[in-house]
Every structure is written in structure tokens, then in C-alpha cells.
Scaffold this motif. Structure first.
Motif, mmCIF file in Angstrom:
data_model
loop_
_atom_site.group_PDB
_atom_site.id
_atom_site.type_symbol
_atom_site.label_atom_id
_atom_site.label_comp_id
_atom_site.label_asym_id
_atom_site.label_seq_id
_atom_site.Cartn_x
_atom_site.Cartn_y
_atom_site.Cartn_z
ATOM 1 N N TYR A 195 0.862 -1.188 0.000
ATOM 2 C CA TYR A 195 0.000 0.000 0.000
ATOM 3 C C TYR A 195 0.896 1.235 0.000
ATOM 4 O O TYR A 195 1.626 1.480 0.969
ATOM 5 C CB TYR A 195 -0.912 -0.006 1.226
ATOM 6 C CG TYR A 195 -1.774 1.228 1.350
ATOM 7 C CD1 TYR A 195 -2.918 1.392 0.568
ATOM 8 C CD2 TYR A 195 -1.438 2.243 2.254
ATOM 9 C CE1 TYR A 195 -3.704 2.523 0.683
ATOM 10 C CE2 TYR A 195 -2.222 3.373 2.374
ATOM 11 C CZ TYR A 195 -3.358 3.512 1.577
ATOM 12 O OH TYR A 195 -4.141 4.641 1.693
ATOM 13 N N GLN A 196 0.865 1.966 -1.102
ATOM 14 C CA GLN A 196 1.727 3.136 -1.257
ATOM 15 C C GLN A 196 3.179 2.742 -0.964
ATOM 16 O O GLN A 196 3.733 1.899 -1.637
ATOM 17 C CB GLN A 196 1.203 4.285 -0.393
ATOM 18 C CG GLN A 196 -0.179 4.760 -0.818
ATOM 19 C CD GLN A 196 -0.714 5.913 -0.005
ATOM 20 O OE1 GLN A 196 -0.070 6.429 0.906
ATOM 21 N NE2 GLN A 196 -1.924 6.338 -0.333
ATOM 22 N N ALA A 200 0.694 -2.919 4.264
ATOM 23 C CA ALA A 200 -0.466 -2.746 5.128
ATOM 24 C C ALA A 200 -1.074 -4.101 5.483
ATOM 25 O O ALA A 200 -0.650 -5.155 5.002
ATOM 26 C CB ALA A 200 -1.497 -1.851 4.436
ATOM 27 N N TRP A 202 -4.567 -6.201 5.479
ATOM 28 C CA TRP A 202 -5.938 -6.279 4.966
ATOM 29 C C TRP A 202 -6.674 -7.389 5.699
ATOM 30 O O TRP A 202 -6.142 -8.485 5.886
ATOM 31 C CB TRP A 202 -5.932 -6.570 3.465
ATOM 32 C CG TRP A 202 -7.301 -6.531 2.863
ATOM 33 C CD1 TRP A 202 -7.999 -5.423 2.459
ATOM 34 C CD2 TRP A 202 -8.161 -7.654 2.598
ATOM 35 N NE1 TRP A 202 -9.229 -5.784 1.954
ATOM 36 C CE2 TRP A 202 -9.365 -7.149 2.025
ATOM 37 C CE3 TRP A 202 -8.029 -9.032 2.773
ATOM 38 C CZ2 TRP A 202 -10.418 -7.969 1.652
ATOM 39 C CZ3 TRP A 202 -9.089 -9.860 2.397
ATOM 40 C CH2 TRP A 202 -10.260 -9.328 1.844
ATOM 41 N N LEU A 211 -8.679 -2.057 5.887
ATOM 42 C CA LEU A 211 -7.264 -1.917 5.570
ATOM 43 C C LEU A 211 -6.605 -1.084 6.668
ATOM 44 O O LEU A 211 -6.989 0.065 6.893
ATOM 45 C CB LEU A 211 -7.072 -1.232 4.214
ATOM 46 C CG LEU A 211 -5.628 -1.132 3.717
ATOM 47 C CD1 LEU A 211 -5.080 -2.520 3.355
ATOM 48 C CD2 LEU A 211 -5.530 -0.199 2.512
ATOM 49 N N THR A 213 -3.329 0.831 7.967
ATOM 50 C CA THR A 213 -2.104 1.443 7.469
ATOM 51 C C THR A 213 -1.484 2.308 8.547
ATOM 52 O O THR A 213 -2.046 2.481 9.633
ATOM 53 C CB THR A 213 -2.398 2.307 6.227
ATOM 54 O OG1 THR A 213 -3.052 3.518 6.652
ATOM 55 C CG2 THR A 213 -3.298 1.578 5.230
#
Length: 259
Positions: A195-196, A200, A202, A211, A213
Motif C-alpha cells: 500500500y503506497q 499494510a 488487509w 485496511l 495502514t
């Protein structure tokens, strides 16, 4: 100074980077009619090859321990609250200097963390990069137990205590058998996802997804449409779609019995 695991521990741990933790396999295998419900590692490997599946924390701990031993790394099982619905297990691996590292696939840690709190390089500072969506603190060991503090965004906080006494295999298997026979009506699936610029966490639980983060918790979908979740989970973890449909359908029947 943050002590990272040895290259040997990391090499074994990283074999499981794409292994989710889930209870779908438990519900699916429970209905196979076998006399025992805790699968041996050889069978888990067969199922992984056939369907892309893994299992719950008991499955993952047993599999990880087996892999550590095959790779020549000293390791043992730890756990808490056996014979309850809140049971949890993990593995402790030792490096060449005897330092202990907590290896917890059941909670989807990113990296094993040193719990040798008497080591001169031990720190109880908040550490990032070990757990998805949270900073971690390892508190000094007391009574052969270590406490982990989880600092999540927006001031959210939780903790978990791990008893570091090694669990004998017979005791582990008794606890595992109890857990594998305890089918709760709410399906659970957790995995680590990119994630980015981070990894992360999920989670699919009770027909909703979230999600986690480093900037907070994001609620996603909420539906009891099995076909939707078959496609979503397949996309996240490449689980076999026929397996997913079968397992999730079993959860709808369990919910019907529970209502």
C-alpha cells in the motif's frame, strides 16, 4: 540500536511472506469428515499446492516451526489461552548467539522481533517496520513472559502478553485439535498487502473488509455476496475460487445454524 534477526532466520521467515492467516481452511477441512482436524505439515503443503491456501495460527506456527528445523534453526512453540476461542500460538527462533526472536505469522507480523530483553542492545522504544499499521514496543521480560505494546494511528493502543515457556508438541496438538474443531460463525481472512510505500494489513471479517495502514484504519466493503468475496480474496491472495466459494458457503450454513 535495533537488533534485526539473523540472515538465516529472515531467510526462513520470508518463505511465508505471502501466507495469509485465515479460518476459511478450518471450516472447509472440518467438513471433510477426517478423524482429526489439525493437518500435518505435509498435507498443508499439498493443499497449498492444490488451492493456494494456508490456515489459521496453529497451522502457520506448526508449518513455520517445521521449516525452521529443516533449515537448522533452533526454535520452539509458544502460546496462550489454549482450549478457548481466544487461543493464540507463535514461534520463537534463536540466532547463533542465543537471542530469541518472536515470529508470529498468526498476527501477520512483517518481521520477527527480538525479545531478548536482557541483551545490551535491547530497546523498549517504539519501533516501526515490524507490524503492519502499528508501532511496536517490547516491554522488559517478567516471569518468563514478554509484553508487546501496539501503538496504532490516532492514539489507539493495545497489548499482548506472550508466555515464553516452550510448549511441548503433545500439548500443542491437543490445543490445536480443540481450535480446529471450534468453528465460529464469522469468517476471518488476514493478509499483508502493498500500500503506497508500506506494507499494510488487509482483513476480511464477518462479511466486511478493512485496511490498516500507518495513517489509520480504512473501512472498505460490506456485503454478504459470496461471489464478491470470492473475487476479492482471490485477487488479494490468489486462493482457488472454487475453494473460496465452498468455504464461504459453509460459513453461511454455520451462521444459519447459529441464528
Amino acid at each position: 540500536m535495533v537488533v534485526i534477526p539473523s540472515a538465516e532466520i529472515l531467510e526462513t521467515w520470508r518463505k511465508f511472506n505471502d501466507f495469509p492467516m485465515e479460518t476459511l481452511t478450518k471450516a472447509w477441512y472440518f467438513h471433510k469428515g477426517t478423524s482429526t482436524k489439525q493437518r500435518e505439515v505435509s498435507l498443508m503443503k499439498e493443499h497449498r499446492h492444490q488451492y493456494g491456501i494456508t490456515g489459521n495460527c496453529f497451522d502457520l506456527a506448526l508449518w513455520l516451526l517445521d521449516e525452521f528445523k529443516k533449515d537448522g534453526i533452533s526454535a520452539f512453540l509458544i502460546g496462550s489461552r489454549f482450549h478457548t476461542e481466544h487461543a493464540h500460538v507463535a514461534v520463537v527462533a534463536l540466532d547463533n548467539q542465543g537471542n530469541r526472536f518472536l515470529c508470529d505469522l498468526g498476527d501477520q507480523w512483517l518481521c520477527p522481533i527480538m525479545i531478548e530483553t536482557r541483551n545490551e542492545d535491547y530497546t523498549n522504544d517504539r519501533l516501526r517496520g515490524f507490524f503492519p499499521g502499528a508501532d511496536i514496543q517490547v516491554q522488559p521480560e517478567k516471569n518468563n513472559s514478554v509484553e508487546i505494546l501496539y501503538h496504532r494511528p490516532n492514539g489507539k493502543f493495545s497489548k499482548q502478553v506472550f508466555n515464553l515457556h516452550p510448549i511441548e508438541m503433545n500439548d500443542f496438538l491437543l490445543g490445536a485439535e480443540y481450535s480446529q474443531n471450534l468453528i465460529r460463525p464469522k469468517p476471518l481472512f488476514e493478509c499483508r498487502v502493498p500500500y503506497q510505500e508500506e506494507t499494510a494489513h488487509w482483513e476480511f471479517y464477518n462479511w466486511e473488509s478493512f485496511l490498516s495502514t500507518n495513517i489509520g484504519l480504512h473501512k472498505e466493503d460490506q456485503t454478504e455476496d459470496i461471489h464478491h468475496w470470492v473475487n476479492v480474496i482471490h485477487q488479494k491472495a490468489n486462493y482457488n475460487k472454487e475453494f473460496l466459494f465452498d468455504a464461504l458457503t459453509k460459513y453461511t450454513s454455520i451462521q444459519g445454524e447459529d441464528s
